[in-house]
Write a protein that holds these residues in place. Structure first.
Motif, mmCIF file in Angstrom:
data_model
loop_
_atom_site.group_PDB
_atom_site.id
_atom_site.type_symbol
_atom_site.label_atom_id
_atom_site.label_comp_id
_atom_site.label_asym_id
_atom_site.label_seq_id
_atom_site.Cartn_x
_atom_site.Cartn_y
_atom_site.Cartn_z
ATOM 1 N N CYS A 1 2.108 34.578 -3.055
ATOM 2 C CA CYS A 1 1.001 34.851 -2.129
ATOM 3 C C CYS A 1 0.985 33.748 -1.075
ATOM 4 N N PRO A 2 0.931 34.114 0.202
ATOM 5 C CA PRO A 2 0.988 33.088 1.256
ATOM 6 C C PRO A 2 -0.196 32.136 1.257
ATOM 7 N N TYR A 3 -1.276 32.488 0.562
ATOM 8 C CA TYR A 3 -2.491 31.668 0.643
ATOM 9 C C TYR A 3 -2.642 30.711 -0.528
ATOM 10 N N VAL A 4 -1.597 30.604 -1.356
ATOM 11 C CA VAL A 4 -1.517 29.478 -2.278
ATOM 12 C C VAL A 4 -0.395 28.585 -1.768
ATOM 13 N N THR A 5 -0.413 27.333 -2.191
ATOM 14 C CA THR A 5 0.705 26.445 -1.905
ATOM 15 C C THR A 5 1.565 26.421 -3.161
ATOM 16 N N ALA A 6 2.810 26.894 -3.002
ATOM 17 C CA ALA A 6 3.710 27.004 -4.149
ATOM 18 C C ALA A 6 4.546 25.737 -4.239
ATOM 19 N N VAL A 7 4.570 25.175 -5.447
ATOM 20 C CA VAL A 7 5.262 23.895 -5.641
ATOM 21 C C VAL A 7 6.469 24.081 -6.552
ATOM 22 N N GLY A 8 7.641 23.733 -6.041
ATOM 23 C CA GLY A 8 8.879 23.759 -6.819
ATOM 24 C C GLY A 8 9.202 22.357 -7.320
ATOM 25 N N SER A 9 10.424 22.195 -7.825
ATOM 26 C CA SER A 9 10.772 20.932 -8.484
ATOM 27 C C SER A 9 12.074 20.337 -7.985
ATOM 28 N N THR A 10 12.128 19.023 -8.118
ATOM 29 C CA THR A 10 13.392 18.309 -7.971
ATOM 30 C C THR A 10 13.711 17.638 -9.305
ATOM 31 N N SER A 11 14.966 17.244 -9.445
ATOM 32 C CA SER A 11 15.364 16.418 -10.584
ATOM 33 C C SER A 11 16.072 15.196 -10.003
ATOM 34 N N ILE A 12 16.405 14.259 -10.868
ATOM 35 C CA ILE A 12 17.064 13.035 -10.398
ATOM 36 C C ILE A 12 18.531 13.084 -10.820
ATOM 37 N N THR A 13 19.413 12.784 -9.882
ATOM 38 C CA THR A 13 20.843 12.807 -10.195
ATOM 39 C C THR A 13 21.235 11.516 -10.906
ATOM 40 N N ARG B 1 7.246 36.933 2.114
ATOM 41 C CA ARG B 1 6.722 35.561 2.127
ATOM 42 C C ARG B 1 7.708 34.715 1.322
ATOM 43 N N ALA B 2 8.107 33.582 1.894
ATOM 44 C CA ALA B 2 9.099 32.729 1.252
ATOM 45 C C ALA B 2 8.414 31.551 0.574
ATOM 46 N N TYR B 3 8.939 31.145 -0.573
ATOM 47 C CA TYR B 3 8.364 30.038 -1.320
ATOM 48 C C TYR B 3 9.481 29.317 -2.077
ATOM 49 N N PRO B 4 9.292 28.107 -2.591
ATOM 50 C CA PRO B 4 8.066 27.311 -2.566
ATOM 51 C C PRO B 4 7.818 26.698 -1.193
ATOM 52 N N ASP B 5 6.632 26.123 -1.034
ATOM 53 C CA ASP B 5 6.297 25.458 0.212
ATOM 54 C C ASP B 5 6.722 23.991 0.173
ATOM 55 N N VAL B 6 6.575 23.392 -0.993
ATOM 56 C CA VAL B 6 6.919 21.974 -1.164
ATOM 57 C C VAL B 6 7.467 21.811 -2.579
ATOM 58 N N SER B 7 7.886 20.597 -2.914
ATOM 59 C CA SER B 7 8.297 20.322 -4.298
ATOM 60 C C SER B 7 7.984 18.868 -4.635
ATOM 61 N N THR B 8 8.005 18.583 -5.910
ATOM 62 C CA THR B 8 7.925 17.186 -6.370
ATOM 63 C C THR B 8 8.883 17.075 -7.555
ATOM 64 N N ILE B 9 9.053 15.878 -8.044
ATOM 65 C CA ILE B 9 9.866 15.680 -9.235
ATOM 66 C C ILE B 9 9.272 16.536 -10.373
ATOM 67 N N GLY B 10 10.151 17.102 -11.211
ATOM 68 C CA GLY B 10 9.622 17.970 -12.268
ATOM 69 C C GLY B 10 10.563 18.104 -13.458
ATOM 70 N N SER B 11 11.450 17.146 -13.632
ATOM 71 C CA SER B 11 12.437 17.266 -14.702
ATOM 72 C C SER B 11 12.325 16.092 -15.670
ATOM 73 N N ASN B 12 12.273 16.401 -16.960
ATOM 74 C CA ASN B 12 12.170 15.359 -17.994
ATOM 75 C C ASN B 12 10.956 14.460 -17.797
ATOM 76 N N VAL B 13 9.834 15.107 -17.582
ATOM 77 C CA VAL B 13 8.586 14.405 -17.325
ATOM 78 C C VAL B 13 7.932 14.040 -18.664
ATOM 79 N N ALA B 14 7.720 12.743 -18.865
ATOM 80 C CA ALA B 14 7.196 12.260 -20.150
ATOM 81 C C ALA B 14 5.706 12.542 -20.269
#
Ligand SMILES: *[C@@H]1O[C@H](CO)[C@@H](O)[C@H](O)[C@H]1NC(C)=O
Ligand SMILES: *[C@@H]1O[C@H](CO)[C@@H](O)[C@H](O)[C@H]1NC(C)=O
Ligand SMILES: *[C@@H]1O[C@H](CO)[C@@H](O)[C@H](O)[C@H]1NC(C)=O
Ligand SMILES: *[C@@H]1O[C@H](CO)[C@@H](O)[C@H](O)[C@H]1NC(C)=O
Ligand SMILES: *[C@@H]1O[C@H](CO)[C@@H](O)[C@H](O)[C@H]1NC(C)=O
Ligand SMILES: *[C@@H]1O[C@H](CO)[C@@H](O)[C@H](O)[C@H]1NC(C)=O
Length: 585
Positions: free
Chosen positions: A411-423, A475-488
């Motif tokens: 839905c365009p009226y939410v902000t969709a958040v994807g993930s990154t990981s660390i290499t 509608r294309a998503y995500p809009d932004v991302s943050t770290i999201g892998s192996n989160v303690a």
């Protein structure tokens, strides 16, 4: 019963039945239908006419496009309405059903001897307890018992239903009716768990491919560690709401253990905790053995990142059947909330493939998210953790060979958040599980804020996909991302690691929560719907250009320079985002 009359008439066409049938046909019109029983379900025959049904009736809202127009006005710099968030009553003029609609629906139900209750103050939703027999009559339906062959779960559904012709344009839809609870589980964007039996293996400041801690989030995204001070009572919008669904309960003891290990700095100065609000009978049981993994992760990465910002856990009691019911009760709760106590940010880590949500309900929810944005709330959803889509284990393909967009992220009226990981080299890359793509339900042709970035991506896209694998006009998503892998995080007294945009959504929500505090200090209101602002400030993000999100037996989408459907605009540079937000009127 009406439905059997129709059948008799169509089979035998005997004179009297036919006359009756034509009369019925004249007054009832087919409203929603599926042509076949969805795969994975068997029909166990007509439902017991005495079985109780909890029906919801969505009335047509008198001007749902008006709310989108108002939202665009409010968020467009230089517009006379810029920044003037709507009050509850101002949104009612768009969302309330017209008096004609209310009268027509009331007359219909009264005639049938039924007693419905409005579940929202503006009366756009009705709830009705009735029996299968009465519902069959009311809706010319054939409610039957369907068994999900995989889970064994039985549901009462109908393949089609009708409404009287004079209610066309007044009744949006009735559910649960034709939407089947498909086996795909939208149980959170479930974190992939790696068991961690003891604390010793976890570095409290860890920041690598193997472990991400609050300290790591601060380093990667520039989030300040300092505990913020908020006024008493806090200014409008200075608070974060965390949604809990599917009996996921956020545990205070786990939070305390987590903070004591990863955030000694805030524990020393503040007893950090969260408030609890029950929605539709939702509870927050504090038995440690019943703590929810998703809920614990979500609350630990809000309270533990946005130190000092008041945070509230909203537990929704409604089962999410058909999909969307808990989201519906959640948004209706906030739409009715007093403007001064409406949280500035809502983060939700529960989602599912678009196709499992009844389409009219998804559209309705999307209008509701726009409404909350216009009221001054930033609604943030995890983008899903299956990349472009998970194959069906039976066919080893994605349904119809297409990518699987996730809702509500789509839905365009939410902000969709994807993930990154660390290499291994310590850099961020688009996480392969990061849900992203293009909506089948919501089109992008009005999304002036997103379209240039998306078209630029599509021009540079390689590999090319066959037409129809995804909808380039969605509608294309995500809009932004943050770290999201192996989160303690801590769960049921043990240290765990969670992976998925489930972790990223609360992290991003925390940043917006902190930014709203800075805006309040500058005498400004909360940001509300974020997307236009975000796409106007791509420089406030670290553009992630590595990684991809494979799925559906394809390489998925690659992360490329600029916006991409793996990491969106990239990961926030907190100080730059805050500066842009505080500079904004
Ligand atoms: C209603 O559905 C049942 C199966 O659940 C079927 O046997 C019956 O023929 C249907 N009745 C009508 C009128 O379509
Ligand atoms: C939006 O702004 C335009 C003027 O730019 C105005 O004509 C229109 O009525 C506004 N719509 C709403 C719903 O406020
Ligand atoms: C909002 O609408 C309700 C119901 O129509 C009314 O009772 C109330 O006074 C209105 N509030 C404001 C602030 O206008
Ligand atoms: C309808 O429901 C209301 C509230 O639940 C109740 O007070 C009223 O008696 C009911 N009316 C009928 C006709 O059942
Ligand atoms: C429907 O039944 C539930 C309990 O089964 C009750 O809580 C609810 O108030 C009822 N709703 C209406 C509209 O009667
Ligand atoms: C509605 O569903 C029934 C089965 O329950 C079926 O017999 C009937 O043909 C369907 N009607 C339409 C218009 O699809």
């Amino acid at each position: 019963m009406v439905s059997s009359l129709i059948l008799v008439a169509s089979l035998f066409a005997c004179a009297s039945a036919k006359r009756h049938w034509q009369m019925r046909r004249a007054e009832m019109v087919l409203h929603q239908y599926v042509t076949n029983i969805p795969p994975g379900f068997v029909d166990d025959g007509p439902a017991n006419p005495e079985s109780v049904l909890d029906l919801r009736i969505a009335l047509v809202q008198n001007n749902k496009n008006g709310i989108i127009e108002a939202l665009n006005n409010i968020t467009t710099l230089g517009h006379p309405s810029y920044g003037q968030h709507l009050s509850r009553n101002e949104t009612a003029q768009f969302l309330a059903p017209s008096p004609e609609t209310v009268a027509a629906v009331d007359a219909w139900l009264q005639n049938a001897g039924l007693n419905a209750t409005a579940t929202t103050s503006i009366g756009d939703w009705l709830q009705l307890n009735t029996t299968v027999g009465k519902a069959n009559d009311l809706l010319a339906a054939n409610f039957s018992l369907f068994t999900n062959t995989e889970t064994g779960q039985q549901s009462i559904r109908t393949l089609n239903y009708s409404i009287p012709i004079n209610l066309v344009g007044h009744v949006d839809f009735v559910h649960p009716t034709t939407a089947f609870p498909i086996a795909t589980s939208p149980q959170g964007t479930a974190a992939i768990m790696a068991r961690a039996p003891n604390r010793n293996g976890f570095d409290a400041n860890g920041c690598s491919a193997d472990i991400v801690t609050p300290r790591c989030v601060q380093m990667l995204h520039g989030v300040p560690a300092a505990t913020v001070q908020v006024g008493q009572p806090p200014a409008r919008g200075v608070s974060i709401a965390v949604a809990g669904m599917n009996e996921q309960w956020a545990n205070r003891e786990d939070l305390a253990t987590f903070l004591a290990y990863y955030r000694r700095d805030i524990v020393a100065s503040h007893a950090q905790t969260f408030d609890f609000v029950t929605v539709k009978g939702g509870v927050n049981t504090q038995t440690l053995a019943l703590a929810g993994d998703e809920a614990d992760l979500n609350i630990q990465y809000t309270v533990g990142i946005a130190a000092g910002v008041p945070t509230t856990f909203y537990s929704i009691g409604t089962p999410d059947v058909p999909y969307g019911s808990s989201h519906e009760d959640l948004v209706n709760w906030f739409i009715d909330e007093d403007p001064n106590s409406l949280p500035g940010v809502l983060t939700v880590s529960y989602a599912g493939p678009e196709r499992v949500f009844p389409q009219p309900l998804a559209e309705r929810l999307c209008t509701a998210y726009a409404t909350l944005g216009a009221r001054g709330m930033s609604v943030i959803y995890a983008s899903g953790d299956d990349g472009v889509g998970r194959v069906d284990p039976q066919t080893n393909q994605c349904p119809e060979g297409k990518f699987v967009p996730f809702f509500p992220a789509s839905c365009p009226y939410v902000t969709a958040v994807g993930s990154t990981s660390i290499t291994a080299a310590g850099q961020q890359r688009g996480a392969q599980f990061s849900g992203g793509g293009f909506s089948d339900l919501f089109s992008n042709n009005q999304l002036d804020w997103q379209l240039p970035a998306v078209q630029s991506y599509l021009r540079g896209l390689y590999p090319q996909y066959n037409n129809g694998v995804f909808k380039t006009t969605g509608r294309a998503y995500p809009d932004v991302s943050t770290i999201g892998s192996n989160v303690a995080y801590d769960w049921r007294g043990t240290s765990r690691k969670g992976t998925g945009p489930s972790a990223s959504a609360p992290i991003f929500a925390s940043m917006i929560g902190l930014i709203n505090v800075a805006r309040a200090e500058a005498g400004k209101g909360p940001l509300g719907w974020l997307n236009r602002f975000l796409y106007e400030n791509p420089g406030a993000f670290v553009d992630i250009q590595q990684g991809s999100n494979p799925g559906c037996n394809t390489p998925g989408f690659p992360a490329l320079p600029g916006w991409d459907p793996v990491t969106g605009l990239g990961t926030p540079n907190f100080n730059a985002l805050k500066a842009a937000a505080v500079a904004r009127p």
